[in-house]
Scaffold this active site. Structure first.
Site, mmCIF file in Angstrom:
data_model
loop_
_atom_site.group_PDB
_atom_site.id
_atom_site.type_symbol
_atom_site.label_atom_id
_atom_site.label_comp_id
_atom_site.label_asym_id
_atom_site.label_seq_id
_atom_site.Cartn_x
_atom_site.Cartn_y
_atom_site.Cartn_z
ATOM 1 N N HIS A 273 0.838 -1.216 0.000
ATOM 2 C CA HIS A 273 0.000 0.000 0.000
ATOM 3 C C HIS A 273 0.867 1.257 0.000
ATOM 4 O O HIS A 273 0.733 2.110 0.875
ATOM 5 C CB HIS A 273 -0.901 0.096 1.239
ATOM 6 N N ASP A 324 -4.956 -9.156 0.030
ATOM 7 C CA ASP A 324 -5.080 -8.400 1.266
ATOM 8 C C ASP A 324 -6.289 -8.811 2.120
ATOM 9 O O ASP A 324 -6.234 -9.810 2.820
ATOM 10 C CB ASP A 324 -5.087 -6.900 0.925
HETATM 11 ZN ZN ZN Z 1 -2.397 -5.618 4.973
#
Ligand code: ZN
Length: 457
Positions: A273, A324
């Site tokens: 991210h 994720d």
């Molecule tokens: Zn994560």
């Protein structure tokens, strides 16, 4: 169940009508496999097998337990709902797991990943202890639940036990709900040592720093100094504007800039991210050789923001994808949304291309496969000599492939609808998915349903 599948398979030859290589499709190619590895890839014998073969795909970021809460956080509780309110729901849910339920949920997830074409997963694992924070009798019990789920399903695993020490950049203690994530440095390094003893061809143990907000600077240095030189290192880096602002006010720089200045970030590193970046940080990551793990469906689901893909490609950066939070277990959907996010933001089409490849699908597939070796620590990403024998057979009989050519095959795979075009999957030379079904799909799903009952009881 073979530990490292293929151990007793003997030499086999796999023939493909078309084989995906780093330079594109190669016709009438084949490869030999032995003991779970590719031994040569220089054959050219037309067999008429009709198989389109692609190396298995790496999933760079997974929190297995979250598979069981997918779809359960989509009711608005507050007009200001955000990542942080989602995290409260996730914490309540995380508190219910024990090694048995984690095993059942992870097995379901890993079987789904294999059916979708992911053959290696990086598990970013922080549910270490009992809910009250006390270690289990075997402090590695939760890690072992994940390892055995991977072995049972046949997926290749990079287990990344997470170091989680503080509840914020100011060094505050973990909250009650974060207790089960926490370690002191010595206990953490001991956990890595213990788990490393069980490494084998299908299992690598790496290191994950939860985030800069959860790992004080001095602890980070100490842990990094103690790692083996080839250990993968993963970290959540700049997912939320709030954490970027906290990092600037407490450490004097945004997270990526701070990390690049305070650690020797190189190709062993995966930054998860890396959503909110300055131009200098984009170039800095690319120059470092680190991989960015982008999780487009989760980042969209959580309202994180959009990764600056075009600028990052221009900078020459390495990237891959992760599932994720498991709200989607489809590499196709991740890749499609990676591109679609850019189209929506720029009001242009066909953004993810590199010089020499006009095809968006091929650019996306190349990037994904190229990320695998560094980020996972396994020899994956191509079916060249000595690489892991992990491959996908595409369903060339599907209507989406009618009239398919090497020119358009990958674009059709990614951009032509929602029928799963992954027909067969092999990991370490052993078939784990046939005709779209995992070999133990029904038994795994039964155990998953029982675990869900326990979790909701
Ligand atoms: Zn994560």
């Amino acid at each position: 169940m073979p530990r490292s599948a293929g151990e007793n398979a003997g030499m086999q030859t796999i023939d493909a009508a078309m084989l995906w290589t780093p330079s594109g499709w190669r016709g009438d190619a084949g490869f030999d496999i032995d003991a779970g590895r590719v031994r040569a890839q220089d054959r050219a014998q037309p067999t008429g097998s009709g198989h389109w073969i692609v190396p298995g795909l790496p999933n760079l970021h997974s929190h297995a337990f979250q598979r069981a809460m997918a779809g359960l956080a989509e009711h608005q509780t507050n007009p200001e709902d955000s990542f942080w309110t989602w995290r409260e729901t996730m914490y309540r849910f995380a508190a219910r797991f024990d090694p048995d339920t984690l095993h059942a949920v992870a097995a379901q997830l890993y079987a789904e990943m294999l059916e979708a074409g992911y053959t290696t997963v990086c598990e970013f694992h922080y549910l270490h202890h009992a809910p009250d924070g006390r270690p289990y009798a075997d402090p590695a019990a939760m890690s072992r639940a994940l390892i055995s789920a991977a072995r049972d399903t046949g997926i290749r695993l990079t287990l990344l036990p997470v170091l989680y020490m503080s509840g914020g950049f100011d060094g505050r203690a973990l909250s009650e709900r974060q207790q089960r994530f926490g370690h002191g440095i010595d206990d953490y390094l001991r956990l890595l040592d213990t788990l490393r003893r069980d490494e084998h061809d299908g299992l690598r143990i790496g290191c994950a720093l939860h985030s800069l907000r959860a790992v004080p600077a001095e602890a980070m240095r100490e842990v990094l100094a103690a790692l083996p030189g080839d250990s993968p290192v993963h970290i959540h880096i700049a997912e939320q504007i709030g954490e970027v602002q906290d990092c600037i006010s407490i450490r004097g720089a945004p997270p990526v800039e701070w990390l690049l200045a305070n650690a020797e970030v190189d190709a062993r590193w995966t930054l998860v991210h890396a959503t909110h970046l300055t131009d200098e940080e984009v170039q800095g990551i690319a120059n470092s050789g680190a991989t960015v793990a982008i999780c487009p469906t989760t980042e969209a689901n959580l309202g994180d923001g959009l990764f600056p893909l075009r600028a990052y490609l221009d900078a020459g950066g390495a990237w891959g994808i992760g599932s994720d939070s498991q709200i989607s277990v489809s590499p196709i959907e991740e890749l499609r949304w990676l591109e679609y996010g850019q189209r929506l933001a720029t009001r242009h089409r066909n953004i993810a291309v590199l010089p020499g490849t006009a095809s968006v699908g091929e650019t996306l597939l190349r990037g994904t496969l190229a990320s695998g070796a560094n980020a996972t620590g396994h020899a994956i990403g191509s079916l060249a000599d000595k690489q892991c024998a992990d491959w996908i057979v595409l369903d060339s009989d599907a209507p989406q492939f009618a009239g398919v050519t090497a020119h358009d095959a990958v674009d059709r795979w990614i951009f032509s609808g929602n029928r799963n075009l992954v027909r067969d999957v092999h990991v370490a030379g052993t078939q784990v998915v046939a005709e779209g079904r995992h070999r133990d799909r029904d038994a795994i799903a039964r155990r998953y349903r029982a675990a869900i009952e326990t979790l909701s009881g």
